[in-house]
Design a protein around this motif. Structure first.
Motif, mmCIF file in Angstrom:
data_model
loop_
_atom_site.group_PDB
_atom_site.id
_atom_site.type_symbol
_atom_site.label_atom_id
_atom_site.label_comp_id
_atom_site.label_asym_id
_atom_site.label_seq_id
_atom_site.Cartn_x
_atom_site.Cartn_y
_atom_site.Cartn_z
ATOM 1 N N VAL A 13 -0.060 -70.697 23.427
ATOM 2 C CA VAL A 13 -0.063 -69.317 22.944
ATOM 3 C C VAL A 13 1.078 -68.545 23.603
ATOM 4 O O VAL A 13 1.796 -67.785 22.971
ATOM 5 N N ARG A 14 1.233 -68.730 24.881
ATOM 6 C CA ARG A 14 2.325 -68.112 25.634
ATOM 7 C C ARG A 14 2.528 -68.878 26.938
ATOM 8 O O ARG A 14 1.610 -69.545 27.414
ATOM 9 N N LEU A 50 -3.316 -72.021 26.711
ATOM 10 C CA LEU A 50 -3.441 -73.110 25.752
ATOM 11 C C LEU A 50 -4.619 -72.825 24.822
ATOM 12 O O LEU A 50 -5.736 -72.584 25.289
ATOM 13 N N TYR A 51 -4.381 -72.886 23.516
ATOM 14 C CA TYR A 51 -5.426 -72.578 22.538
ATOM 15 C C TYR A 51 -6.349 -73.785 22.341
ATOM 16 O O TYR A 51 -5.892 -74.917 22.262
ATOM 17 N N GLU A 110 -3.753 -59.954 22.023
ATOM 18 C CA GLU A 110 -2.885 -59.822 20.837
ATOM 19 C C GLU A 110 -2.101 -61.104 20.583
ATOM 20 O O GLU A 110 -1.930 -61.532 19.440
ATOM 21 N N ASP A 111 -1.629 -61.717 21.679
ATOM 22 C CA ASP A 111 -0.896 -62.989 21.549
ATOM 23 C C ASP A 111 -1.804 -64.066 20.961
ATOM 24 O O ASP A 111 -1.371 -64.886 20.153
ATOM 25 N N TYR A 118 -1.218 -66.025 17.489
ATOM 26 C CA TYR A 118 -1.189 -67.496 17.423
ATOM 27 C C TYR A 118 -2.146 -67.986 16.340
ATOM 28 O O TYR A 118 -1.807 -68.840 15.522
ATOM 29 N N GLU A 119 -3.338 -67.420 16.336
ATOM 30 C CA GLU A 119 -4.343 -67.849 15.351
ATOM 31 C C GLU A 119 -3.869 -67.612 13.914
ATOM 32 O O GLU A 119 -4.076 -68.449 13.041
ATOM 33 N N ALA A 120 -3.222 -66.486 13.713
ATOM 34 C CA ALA A 120 -2.749 -66.166 12.355
ATOM 35 C C ALA A 120 -1.699 -67.188 11.913
ATOM 36 O O ALA A 120 -1.728 -67.678 10.775
ATOM 37 N N ARG A 121 -0.785 -67.530 12.821
ATOM 38 C CA ARG A 121 0.252 -68.536 12.515
ATOM 39 C C ARG A 121 -0.385 -69.893 12.244
ATOM 40 O O ARG A 121 -0.072 -70.573 11.281
#
Lengths: 467, 212
Positions: A16-17, A26-27, B194-195, B199-202
């Motif tokens: 994620v960043r 990490l997602y 927000e990040d 990420y989820e939207a992408r």
């Protein structure tokens, strides 16, 4: 662009960043939940007045504490019962996908996840259980976490992590008849040691790994943690895709086609660089048996128990001496002379249909040795049990004198009533031979399902290839 | 989370490698749905001669007189010294909770298992890595000197021995910052909500099947 490892690809797809020092968010795509490591996390969430970020990513079931007595309906132990009821409550309160006691789909979380298609290639999969590495068999990044991280994933759908180093364990050539995925992974642990993979994500590759079924690959990845690596993984191929297709949680129709496109890239590129490469010759691997109290204390069934006098490192020597004392074994004793009290076939390592078939093939038409106190088969899930019964495997086991049980973790960690008594030796298809793992004072020997089956018939270890 | 900055503490030596989390807190105690109550059962199977069960009155049990935590000279220890690969095995954070509740704030070893290592930081415990030779020298010094204490200074990243020797140690800067300030990870991560949503939207575009 530089060639990437499978781990590089999985990592990059989930970041994620990243902070300048490399600390990343990490997602997490899939969060598997069981009763033991989740109650404090749900409570933490509630105390902080937070809601799960994406409850639909969670799949929950009780497995560690559940009885395995045929047809059980209640849990006698009030403390275990409360823990399972707490999961019942939390799963309902947050409307999670949930397989409670009585649901045919319930079983060990690492058997059920893949079986339901809840584990998919390219995912990040976590669970408050170290054997989450199992799911890496699907070309997924999967690892175990503690309860604080369980709460963190519930609340944020992310984990704070730094990238691990990458190790390739390549098993070249073909394994010989009678040798299985379990023997491969025990041989790997014997070679690199129980801390050999610490700080690494391990990719298992080579012809011998490619030739394994998904069940076999799961067995190998399951024990990556016993080599110290949080994550183990295998590249996606046709075997993976055939296993996943049409599973209940798997994508269907147009989405399936779209998924296939992206999954076909889930392998290390030809010239990808690993931080460490370890190779094994599959043809040299023999059926393995652990003799000590750490999975690295392993030898071939034809070997003898090591002599601490031959060890020059004082810490290792003390470790061998302590292990032999605990195990009640003498140096230089042949492995085949170890007499057994119980045999356990099951667990997230070897509780799948392939494992039960392999054991049944050895047992068919024969009887458990009269010297054995108990021989136990615990299918990894309700659906594994159902499938085995449809194939008549349950009859093969029960005719031989095995007990045929309900699914769960059972005697792998002995949180329920299935356990060893002090001093008893057990041939187990599970993953840990630590002191007291299967019951205080119990002595565990890790083996493959076929080796456990042969040992049950003989009452001591035998080489399944000549049995 | 409790902060960790500086610790001057009595050291208990546990001279074995591969101390696993099953040993640190045996499975029968994991049935609890609470975060507390594990300290009295830390190393239960090594600490007592009889089998422990949840809710037992430990004063009625027989302690193992040879086990390090039971030796009079190590009572009140807050630093545990051990060998390679400490905390291997199961992911149970109960192992860290048990150490913490017993009063251990720092474990010194040549190496740690990954999951245990991560779990320590969530409860404000310091897993401190020193070279095997240094750990070896500490083991030797402890046996010759009763009341052996060490001073662990996280800010300076140093360990001070009674003889005045100082050993530096490495620690990840982010983890150090979190320990010193006692920060809550979840709070930190939610600052990036927000990040995460972006990420989820992408990701939903690329891989919609992951969001069913």
């Amino acid at each position: 662009m530089a060639d990437k490892t499978l781990y590089d690809k999985l990592w990059a797809a989930h970041v994620v960043r990243t902070d300048p020092d490399g600390t990343a968010l990490l997602y997490i795509d899939r969060h598997l939940v069981h009763e033991v490591t989740s109650p404090q996390a749900f409570e933490g969430l509630q105390l902080a007045e937070r809601q799960p970020w994406r409850p639909e990513s969670m799949v929950a079931m009780p497995d560690h504490n559940t009885p395995t007595d045929p047809g059980f309906t209640t849990i006698d132990d009030p403390i275990s019962r409360l823990q399972v009821e707490t999961l019942d409550h939390n799963a309902r309160a947050h409307e999670l996908s949930y397989f409670p006691i009585g649901d045919i789909r319930r079983g060990i979380v690492h058997v059920v996840g893949p079986e339901q298609g809840a584990t998919l290639p390219g995912m990040t999969v976590v669970c408050g259980d170290s054997h989450t590495s199992t799911h890496g068999a699907f070309g997924a990044l999967a690892f175990g976490i503690g309860t604080s991280e369980v709460e963190h994933v519930m609340a944020t759908q992310c984990l704070i992590q730094k990238k691990s180093k990458a190790m390739l364990v390549r098993v070249d050539g073909q394994i010989r008849p009678g040798v299985t995925a379990k023997d491969i992974v025990l041989a790997i642990i014997g070679q690199i040691g129980t801390a050999g993979g610490t700080g690494y994500a391990i990719e298992f590759g080579g012809d011998a790994i490619r030739a394994l079924s998904m069940e076999g690959r799961m067995t190998v990845c399951n024990m990556a943690i016993e080599a110290g690596a949080r994550a183990g993984m295998v590249a996606v191929d046709e075997v993976t895709l055939a296993y996943v297709k049409d599973r209940p949680f798997a994508p269907q129709g147009k989405e399936w086609e779209q998924a296939l496109q992206s999954w076909r890239d889930l392998h290390s590129d030809l010239h990808a660089q690993f931080d460490r490469v370890v190779t094994l010759d599959a043809a040299q691997i023999q059926p393995q048996v652990t003799w000590g109290t750490s999975p690295e204390m392993v030898v071939a069934v034809s070997d003898r128990i090591p002599d601490p006098a031959q060890e020059t490192d004082p810490t290792k020597r003390a470790g061998i001496e302590r292990a032999l004392d605990y195990m009640g074994l003498r140096p230089n004793m042949p492995i085949t002379e170890i007499q057994l009290d119980r045999v356990f076939i099951g667990s997230c390592t070897n509780g799948r249909i392939d494992d039960l078939r392999a054991a049944a093939a050895v047992i068919k038409g024969r009887k458990v040795a009269p010297s054995l106190k108990q021989a136990l088969v615990v299918p990894g899930s309700g659906l594994v049990k159902q499938q085995a019964e449809a194939e008549g495997l349950d009859r093969i086991f029960t005719d031989a004198g095995f007990e045929w049980r309900e699914p769960g973790c059972s005697m792998c960690l002995a949180m329920n009533a299935d356990r060893l008594l002090p001093g008893e030796h057990c041939a187990a298809t599970s993953n840990r031979n630590f002191e007291g793992r299967q019951g205080q004072g119990g002595r565990t020997h890790l083996v493959s399902p076929a080796m456990a089956a042969a040992a049950a018939l003989a009452g001591h270890f035998v080489d399944v290839r000549t049995f | 989370m409790q902060a960790f900055t500086r610790l001057d503490g009595l050291v208990v030596p546990m001279d074995r490698a591969n101390v696993d989390t099953d040993a640190i807190i045996p499975k029968q105690f994991l049935k609890s749905i609470k975060r507390t109550g594990f300290g009295p059962h830390l190393f239960d199977e090594w600490r007592y001669l009889d089998r422990g069960e949840p809710g037992m009155d430990n004063s009625q049990r027989s302690p193992n007189p040879e086990f390090c935590l039971n030796l009079p000279r190590y009572q009140g220890a807050s630093i545990l010294l051990a060998r390679e690969n400490f905390g291997c095995g199961s992911s149970r954070e109960h192992a860290v909770w048990a150490l913490d509740e017993y009063g251990i704030r720092c474990v010194i070893a040549p190496s740690f298992a990954d999951i245990f290592f991560t779990n320590c930081f969530k409860s404000g415990l310091l897993p401190l890595q020193l070279p095997a030779e240094t750990v070896d020298s500490l083991f030797r010094e402890i046996t010759t000197r009763p009341g052996y204490r060490l001073t662990v200074d996280l800010l300076a990243q140093s360990v001070l021995t009674p003889k005045g020797a100082v050993f530096g140690f490495q620690i990840d800067p982010f983890r150090k910052e979190c320990l010193i300030n006692g920060w809550d990870d979840i709070e930190l991560t939610l600052r990036h909500a927000e990040d995460i949503r972006a990420y989820e939207a992408r990701r939903r575009q690329q891989a919609p099947w992951l969001f069913q």
